[in-house]
Design an enzyme around this catalytic site. Structure first.
Site, PDB file in Angstrom:
ATOM      1  N   ARG A  15      97.766  75.200  67.813  1.00 22.05           N
ATOM      2  CA  ARG A  15      97.372  73.811  68.408  1.00 22.05           C
ATOM      3  C   ARG A  15      96.352  73.225  67.587  1.00 22.05           C
ATOM      4  NH1 ARG A  15      92.871  74.526  69.076  1.00 22.05           N
ATOM      5  NH2 ARG A  15      92.736  72.374  69.597  1.00 22.05           N
ATOM      6  N   ASP A  19      94.799  63.145  67.289  1.00 21.67           N
ATOM      7  CA  ASP A  19      95.989  63.418  67.237  1.00 21.67           C
ATOM      8  C   ASP A  19      97.017  62.575  66.392  1.00 21.67           C
ATOM      9  OD1 ASP A  19      95.040  65.104  69.566  1.00 21.67           O
ATOM     10  OD2 ASP A  19      96.922  66.298  68.635  1.00 21.67           O
TER      11      ASP A  19
HETATM   12  O1  MRU Z   1      96.444  70.148  72.937  1.00 18.15           O
HETATM   13  P1  MRU Z   1      95.869  70.258  71.837  1.00 18.15           P
HETATM   14  O2  MRU Z   1      94.803  71.646  72.166  1.00 18.15           O
HETATM   15  O3  MRU Z   1      96.598  70.596  70.640  1.00 18.15           O
HETATM   16  O4  MRU Z   1      94.765  69.115  71.540  1.00 18.15           O
HETATM   17  C1  MRU Z   1      94.119  69.010  70.444  1.00 18.15           C
HETATM   18  C2  MRU Z   1      93.269  67.821  70.262  1.00 18.15           C
HETATM   19  O5  MRU Z   1      93.335  66.989  71.225  1.00 18.15           O
HETATM   20  C3  MRU Z   1      92.389  67.857  69.139  1.00 18.15           C
HETATM   21  O6  MRU Z   1      91.096  66.987  69.486  1.00 18.15           O
HETATM   22  C4  MRU Z   1      93.152  66.889  67.921  1.00 18.15           C
HETATM   23  O7  MRU Z   1      94.373  67.648  67.747  1.00 18.15           O
HETATM   24  C5  MRU Z   1      92.139  66.927  66.607  1.00 18.15           C
HETATM   25  S1  MRU Z   1      92.332  68.784  66.031  1.00 18.15           S
HETATM   26  C6  MRU Z   1      91.691  68.608  64.648  1.00 18.15           C
END
Ligand code: MRU
Length: 368
Positions: free
Chosen positions: A51, A245
């Protein structure tokens, strides 16, 4: 060594699989699992075994290469159809992180170009493998550059950096985005403490961020998400630093739900709010945050936790995985190419090539 010294994602030694650290097992167990085809990669992305936006991009690129390498014996038309079908399936695994589209587009571009040259399926598969490996290695390099650009912005007065979710090594192939400046500063002998929000409902902050910071020897304090305001009011926070993201053309930032609340709090307390992200996270095609697709999570993740029901089973739940922080609340964006400051739109346009300036390899004039 800079960072926690753990491989989030890598090729298996036999080249026939990907190995990922299964993040659903943390912090109890740090175990790599083997993924042998695109279906396994999709399951791992959906289940958040791997993730974080950059790591998702790397994983789906490697998954596409892996899948095509298994089918080089197919007739040409079927093989090329498989490129498209697997691209679509991998892209659909999780919708918000634009890094997946960025990485898959690169692989599809390579497949199309090599196929047009008349190369056979084996050569196409080999080139896809090479491109996915480049994406993996570039991600490592981008993280390091984000760290170098961001380290000078960290507080030097003993105050903490507050972060949310996990935008560290385990969200990338390298040393992370938001945590990269902290790792670079730590390697240079600076002691910058971190306050990590636990990040309900899936606890990426407490399970993952705190785990990797501890491995790297960085002083971390865990808080519940609702303690952030109190930590700021108590004068403990010198900066907020989060990942992203997807960042829209106007600078709106989609990141883990709760990020927007932290940005509002930071503005109220006059604390700088920084977003760290590589080039692969910017989406010139999204004019603003309103165009960013936000993943909806299953309400069960909120109705229960810690191995038991924490709410009546039939209560309605609103559970977006991400929220959008308006660009106006962002002090600066720390990228692999430098630091962007408001107004963000012109810098992002130069950065992404949306103004006609080629982005590949170039270093657009950033207002550092
Ligand atoms: O749901 P996730 O754990 O994939 O969410 C991840 C995030 O929100 C992070 O802050 C984002 O992907 C940036 S990672 C370098």
């Amino acid at each position: 060594m800079i960072g926690p010294g753990v491989d989030t994602i890598r090729w298996a030694a036999d080249g026939r699989a990907i190995e990922i650290l299964d993040q659903t097992l943390l912090p109890r167990e740090a175990r790599h699992i083997r993924l042998e085809d695109a279906a396994a990669v999709i399951e791992a992305v959906r289940a958040l075994r791997v993730r974080g936006a950059p790591a998702i991009g790397v994983a789906v690129a490697m998954g596409l290469a892996l899948e095509l390498a298994r089918h080089t014996g197919e007739p040409r038309a079927a093989f090329l159809r498989r490129v498209e079908e697997t691209y679509a399936l991998l892209l659909g695994a999780r919708p918000t992180a634009v890094n997946a589209r960025w990485a898959l587009d690169r692989l599809r571009g390579v497949a199309t170009a090599v196929a047009a040259d008349g190369a056979d399926n084996g050569v196409i598969a080999c080139k896809l493998y090479g491109e996915a490996t480049s994406i993996l290695e570039e991600d490592r390099a981008m993280c390091l550059r984000i760290g170098e650009h961001g380290a000078p912005l960290l507080p030097d007065d003993g105050l903490a950096v507050l972060t949310h979710c996990n935008a560290g090594a385990l969200a990338t192939a390298g040393i992370g985005t938001a945590l990269a400046p902290l790792y670079v500063a730590h390697a240079a002998g600076r002691a910058v403490p971190v306050i990590a929000c636990e990040t309900r409902p899936l606890l990426q902050g407490s399970r993952i961020t705190v785990w990797e910071l501890a491995r790297a020897g960085i002083d971390a304090t865990l808080i519940t998400d609702s303690t952030a305001a109190a930590a700021m009011a108590a004068g403990r926070v010198g900066a907020v630093l989060v990942g992203a993201d997807r960042i829209a053309a106007n600078g709106d930032v989609a990141n883990k739900v709760g990020t927007y609340a932290l940005a509002v709090l930071a503005r109220y307390h006059d604390i700088p709010f920084y977003v760290a992200a590589p080039a692969s996270t910017f989406d010139a095609a999204a004019a603003s945050g309103a165009a960013i697709p936000i993943e909806a999570r299953d309400g069960g993740e909120v109705r229960g936790g810690f191995g038991r029901a924490t709410a009546p089973p039939d209560v309605a739940v609103f559970a977006p995985a991400f929220d959008v922080t308006p660009a106006a609340l962002v002090t600066a964006m720390i990228t692999d190419r430098g630091v962007l400051r408001p107004p963000f739109a012109p810098g992002i346009a130069a950065f992404t090539g949306a103004d006609g300036v080629a982005s590949a390899g170039g270093d657009p004039a950033l207002n550092t």
